[in-house]
Design an enzyme around this catalytic site. Sequence first.
Site, mmCIF file in Angstrom:
data_model
loop_
_atom_site.group_PDB
_atom_site.id
_atom_site.type_symbol
_atom_site.label_atom_id
_atom_site.label_comp_id
_atom_site.label_asym_id
_atom_site.label_seq_id
_atom_site.Cartn_x
_atom_site.Cartn_y
_atom_site.Cartn_z
ATOM 1 C CG ASP A 108 -4.415 3.853 1.602
ATOM 2 O OD1 ASP A 108 -4.474 3.761 2.834
ATOM 3 O OD2 ASP A 108 -5.264 4.455 0.938
ATOM 4 C CG PHE A 157 -10.725 10.586 -2.550
ATOM 5 C CD1 PHE A 157 -11.138 9.280 -2.310
ATOM 6 C CD2 PHE A 157 -10.607 11.011 -3.857
ATOM 7 C CE1 PHE A 157 -11.428 8.432 -3.363
ATOM 8 C CE2 PHE A 157 -10.899 10.158 -4.918
ATOM 9 C CZ PHE A 157 -11.311 8.867 -4.669
HETATM 10 C C1 PRP Z 1 -4.138 1.941 -5.602
HETATM 11 C C2 PRP Z 1 -2.659 2.270 -5.704
HETATM 12 C C3 PRP Z 1 -2.000 1.071 -5.076
HETATM 13 C C4 PRP Z 1 -3.002 0.660 -4.016
HETATM 14 C C5 PRP Z 1 -2.531 1.135 -2.668
HETATM 15 O O1 PRP Z 1 -4.515 1.112 -6.651
HETATM 16 O O2 PRP Z 1 -2.240 2.494 -7.036
HETATM 17 O O3 PRP Z 1 -1.776 0.031 -5.998
HETATM 18 O O4 PRP Z 1 -4.263 1.278 -4.346
HETATM 19 O O5 PRP Z 1 -3.447 0.769 -1.661
HETATM 20 P P1 PRP Z 1 -3.057 -0.228 -0.478
HETATM 21 O O6 PRP Z 1 -1.708 0.161 0.039
HETATM 22 O O7 PRP Z 1 -4.157 0.032 0.541
HETATM 23 O O8 PRP Z 1 -3.107 -1.627 -1.004
HETATM 24 P P2 PRP Z 1 -6.047 0.779 -6.996
HETATM 25 O O9 PRP Z 1 -6.444 -0.536 -6.379
HETATM 26 O O10 PRP Z 1 -6.909 1.961 -6.651
HETATM 27 O O11 PRP Z 1 -6.010 0.549 -8.567
HETATM 28 P P3 PRP Z 1 -5.546 1.571 -9.718
HETATM 29 O O12 PRP Z 1 -4.049 1.735 -9.598
HETATM 30 O O13 PRP Z 1 -5.926 0.898 -10.987
HETATM 31 O O14 PRP Z 1 -6.278 2.880 -9.498
#
Ligand code: PRP
Length: 185
Positions: A108, A157
Amino acid sequence: MTSYQIVMDDELEILIDAETIENAVAGLAERISRDYAGKDLVLVGVLKGAVPFLADLARAVTIPVELEFVEASSYGNGTASSGEVRLTRDLDRDVTARHLIIVDCIVDTGRTLKTLLELLRKRLPASVEAAVLLDKHVCRTEDVGIRYQGLEVPDRFLVGYGLDWAQKYRNLPYVAAVLPEKMNI
Ligand code: PRP
């Protein structure tokens, strides 16, 4: 499918079906198998979201790989990241001189990947790259090099194939967007 599918059709719009995911994973696995033939490769899954992708990718590659895990979380209010990434689970093995690929479901902002790439480079691996199935490219704030990228997704989302909404829906075999009128957040 099951009654689970019927309930979710009410609040989700499927964006990427299971077959499209399967084809994208197969393409990435083929490239990785070719690039790392004869090398000592460790796939480092980022919990929790990477679990389905890691499982499918690991079974699609045609070379031996080892699996390790880290867990990272971004502090934030639930829908927007604060920008601070915290490692909540570290590797429990020495990865010195090993070839590493960080495997995550989605990129993201890129902060999680950037943090993990910097962290793992300090462990003196032979190499470290990233493989990400979904790329929310319009949200990127960090300049992070991702060698293996799958599918671009819009800034909505998303749930499914590892992505959650309050921990639910990670087990969906497809990627869907939650309909805005159903979110209440
Ligand atoms: C999500 C996804 C990535 C991160 C990407 O993890 O799996 O690791 O967000 O976002 P970024 O590029 O803005 O850093 P999350 O923190 O939601 O944890 P999860 O995998 O346990 O749901």
